[in-house]
Every structure is written in C-alpha cells, then in structure tokens.
Design a protein around this motif. Structure first.
Motif, mmCIF file in Angstrom:
data_model
loop_
_atom_site.group_PDB
_atom_site.id
_atom_site.type_symbol
_atom_site.label_atom_id
_atom_site.label_comp_id
_atom_site.label_asym_id
_atom_site.label_seq_id
_atom_site.Cartn_x
_atom_site.Cartn_y
_atom_site.Cartn_z
ATOM 1 N N ASP A 144 0.662 -1.307 -0.011
ATOM 2 C CA ASP A 144 -0.108 0.084 0.114
ATOM 3 C C ASP A 144 0.693 1.100 -0.002
ATOM 4 O OD1 ASP A 144 0.818 0.078 2.690
ATOM 5 O OD2 ASP A 144 -1.080 -0.386 3.532
ATOM 6 N N LEU A 145 0.348 2.415 0.068
ATOM 7 C CA LEU A 145 1.242 3.617 -0.137
ATOM 8 C C LEU A 145 2.049 3.840 1.249
ATOM 9 C CD1 LEU A 145 2.176 5.931 -1.627
ATOM 10 C CD2 LEU A 145 0.192 7.540 -0.856
ATOM 11 N N ASP A 146 1.630 3.309 2.243
ATOM 12 C CA ASP A 146 2.267 3.487 3.442
ATOM 13 C C ASP A 146 3.529 2.642 3.627
ATOM 14 O OD1 ASP A 146 0.443 5.350 4.726
ATOM 15 O OD2 ASP A 146 -0.863 4.080 5.462
ATOM 16 N N SER A 147 3.416 1.402 2.902
ATOM 17 C CA SER A 147 4.476 0.589 3.065
ATOM 18 C C SER A 147 5.484 1.046 1.937
ATOM 19 C CB SER A 147 4.180 -0.767 2.749
ATOM 20 O OG SER A 147 3.590 -1.014 1.322
ATOM 21 N N PHE A 148 4.971 1.786 0.602
ATOM 22 C CA PHE A 148 6.220 2.385 -0.070
ATOM 23 C C PHE A 148 7.066 3.309 0.513
ATOM 24 C CE2 PHE A 148 7.317 5.860 -2.904
ATOM 25 C CZ PHE A 148 7.977 5.497 -3.850
ATOM 26 N N TRP A 149 6.317 4.316 1.515
ATOM 27 C CA TRP A 149 7.159 5.347 2.153
ATOM 28 C C TRP A 149 8.066 4.434 3.064
ATOM 29 C CZ3 TRP A 149 6.370 8.807 -0.999
ATOM 30 C CH2 TRP A 149 5.125 9.518 -1.051
ATOM 31 N N THR A 150 7.867 3.540 3.602
ATOM 32 C CA THR A 150 8.809 2.539 4.507
ATOM 33 C C THR A 150 9.881 2.086 3.727
ATOM 34 O OG1 THR A 150 7.119 2.139 6.166
ATOM 35 C CG2 THR A 150 9.041 1.008 6.193
ATOM 36 N N VAL A 151 9.508 1.421 2.679
ATOM 37 C CA VAL A 151 10.271 0.844 1.793
ATOM 38 C C VAL A 151 11.491 1.774 1.144
ATOM 39 C CG1 VAL A 151 10.472 -0.853 -0.361
ATOM 40 C CG2 VAL A 151 9.029 -1.262 1.194
ATOM 41 N N ILE A 152 11.080 2.744 0.381
ATOM 42 C CA ILE A 152 11.947 3.810 -0.286
ATOM 43 C C ILE A 152 12.741 4.461 0.769
ATOM 44 C CG2 ILE A 152 10.503 5.698 -0.272
ATOM 45 C CD1 ILE A 152 11.728 6.138 -3.313
ATOM 46 N N GLY A 153 12.226 4.918 1.915
ATOM 47 C CA GLY A 153 13.008 5.350 3.053
ATOM 48 C C GLY A 153 14.119 4.604 3.624
#
Length: 128
Positions: free
Chosen positions: A14-23
């Motif tokens: 989901d979008l929240d996991s994208f922010w974690t993964v790219i961070g």
C-alpha cells in the motif's frame, strides 16, 4: 560511480509501505525519503540521502506486484482519506477524482509515484 537503491515490489503493499520501503532503501532502517508526493519530489532533488552529485538510480524490482497493490483499490482509499482531510476549496475536485477512480478511470497511486519520479528526477527510476 552510480549509486543504486532497490525497492522490492513484493514489500510494497500500500502507499504507507512504499514510504517505508523507499526510506529504508535510501537511508537504512527507519530511514525517511518522503511521506507524501511533494516530499518525495523534494527528496529526489537531492540532499536527503542521495549522493550530492545526483548520480543515483532507483530500481523498482518486481514493480508489477507494486502496480497491482497501488492500483484502483488503493487509489480509492487514498482519495477517500484526502477527501476527509480536504478543505472546502479542494474537496469538490478530490471527490470528482474519487468518483473517477471508483469508475476505473484516471491514474492510480502507482501512476502518481512514477509521475513524481519522471518530473522530479527524469531517468532515475528503473522499473524492473
């Protein structure tokens, strides 16, 4: 030498996991590299963990898994969240986008992210 950051598409659910993964791809465990589209664009311009000379690429491996996870359902969810937080000046536009998303039209969350890369850091994203 080009620095390569890797996003594992299987980890983007989901979008929240994208922010974690790219961070974490760019700045290690718990790392930050944006938590919204504007912040991502700012980070892509440099100074937030990428090399000062701008010589980097982001490889989004298994991106088709992410494309599905960040598709219509997630787009409807995100636009719904935006509509609830929106002020009166922007609410009608967001609700119109939400109606289009529910009808299977318009860009998805995945498309939003790819567009930010294309506009803020042309050539820096490799979809694998």
């Amino acid at each position: 030498m080009t620095t390569t950051y890797v996003i594992d598409g299987a980890e983007v659910t989901d979008l929240d996991s994208f922010w974690t993964v790219i961070g974490e791809a760019v700045n290690g465990p718990g790392g930050y590299f944006g938590r919204n589209l504007d912040a991502l664009a700012d980070c892509l311009h440099g100074g937030m963990g990428t090399p000062d000379d701008g010589d980097f690429v982001v490889e989004w491996r298994d991106h088709e898994l992410s494309r599905r996870a960040l598709g219509r359902e997630e787009t409807v969810r995100q636009l719904g969240l935006r509509a609830r937080r929106a002020g009166p000046d922007s609410r009608a536009e967001i609700l119109a986008r939400l109606a289009r998303a529910r009808a299977g039209q318009g860009p998805t969350v995945f498309d939003w992210l790819v567009t930010v890369f294309e506009e803020a850091a042309p050539g820096k994203l490799r979809l694998l």
